[in-house]
Design a protein around this motif. Structure first.
Motif, mmCIF file in Angstrom:
data_model
loop_
_atom_site.group_PDB
_atom_site.id
_atom_site.type_symbol
_atom_site.label_atom_id
_atom_site.label_comp_id
_atom_site.label_asym_id
_atom_site.label_seq_id
_atom_site.Cartn_x
_atom_site.Cartn_y
_atom_site.Cartn_z
ATOM 1 N N HIS A 3 -5.554 2.506 -6.451
ATOM 2 C CA HIS A 3 -6.098 1.544 -7.435
ATOM 3 C C HIS A 3 -5.880 0.501 -7.740
ATOM 4 O O HIS A 3 -4.824 0.002 -7.327
ATOM 5 C CB HIS A 3 -5.893 2.577 -9.074
ATOM 6 N N TRP A 156 -12.695 3.543 -9.714
ATOM 7 C CA TRP A 156 -12.767 2.079 -10.390
ATOM 8 C C TRP A 156 -11.671 2.233 -11.218
ATOM 9 O O TRP A 156 -11.354 1.531 -12.137
ATOM 10 C CB TRP A 156 -14.154 1.770 -10.970
ATOM 11 N N HIS A 169 -9.224 4.580 -17.155
ATOM 12 C CA HIS A 169 -10.514 4.046 -17.424
ATOM 13 C C HIS A 169 -10.466 2.570 -17.934
ATOM 14 O O HIS A 169 -9.786 2.483 -18.935
ATOM 15 C CB HIS A 169 -11.403 5.049 -18.641
#
Length: 262
Positions: A3, A156, A169
């Motif tokens: 990530h 994402w 998030h």
């Protein structure tokens, strides 16, 4: 899954003992952007641009005071009541957007009494400026690695390394994008439609769009109120409901009720 890692220095620059943080710089950009939007609207409608300086001062004071008091009262009252000196320590963080919005509305009411212009007329125009203001404030929160989202494995997801190594998030970006889209929507409607002729309609739509978005995005945020961990809804969601209802009422009033110059 790898990530994106976010770990930007919160300090933008330091020079001769002066330290400027990204948060402060982006907050200043937010204020300047909102002011420029209002200025363009005033010029296009042949309104008194010079009076905007007073509105800017009133709104900045209203936003900061309202946002701070809302944070103190709704997000961590036990801490601040036990440490009252910390209430004024805004440099340590802690500004609630719901309170900032209410503070801006009260500031505009004071301004409206001074300039003798319809209150809802002014609210419609301030709503457009507030949307772009909110975009930059949420970008400041993102840079500052605050108002975090919950853990997730979506592609994402972002790891805010200054906080922990958990992929989350990017809730700040969700809100920033929502506010930017709302700004574009309101600006276009103001320019090409007759919506601005119905006092309160644009502001009502602003409230509906902002706080319905906020309600949904809160679902992927870490709960900020220390006492609300076991609640079904977060404090942010509960505070959004009254604003959302007011927006619905204003839209109904604008299109179904008799228009008044209030």
């Amino acid at each position: 899954m790898e990530h994106f890692i976010w770990n930007i220095d919160p300090v933008l620059f330091s020079f001769m003992g002066l330290t400027v943080h990204w948060y402060g710089a982006l907050f200043a950009v937010a204020i300047a952007s909102g002011y420029q939007v209002m200025k363009r609207i005033y010029i296009s409608e042949n309104l008194d641009v010079e009076s905007l300086d007073n509105l800017l001062i009133y709104c900045v004071v209203g936003i900061i005071v309202g946002a701070r008091l809302a944070h103190v009262l709704f997000y961590d009252p036990a801490y601040y009541f036990a440490n009252p000196a910390k209430i004024i320590a805004i440099w340590e963080g802690g500004l609630a957007s719901h309170g900032g919005g209410l503070g801006a509305i009260l500031a505009l009411y004071y301004y409206h009494r001074k300039v003798k212009m319809p209150f809802l007329f002014l609210l419609d125009r301030l709503a457009i400026a507030t949307a772009i203001f909110g975009f930059f404030v949420r970008m400041a929160n993102f840079v500052n690695s605050e108002i975090l989202g919950v853990q997730t494995d979506v592609p994402w997801a972002i790891v805010f390394e200054r906080v922990d190594l958990i992929p989350r998030h990017p809730a700040q970006l969700y809100e920033a994008i929502a506010y930017l889209l709302i700004f574009i929507c309101l600006a276009v409607l103001f320019k090409v439609s007759q919506m601005k002729q119905r006092h309160g309609a644009i502001f009502g739509l602003f409230l509906v769009l902002v706080f319905s978005s906020r309600f949904v995005i809160e679902m992927v945020k870490v709960k900020q109120a220390v006492y609300a961990d076991e609640w079904t809804f977060s404090a942010g969601q509960l505070l959004s409901i009254p604003f959302l209802l007011v927006g619905v009422v204003l839209l109904a009033r604008a299109y179904l009720g008799k228009q008044q110059q209030s």
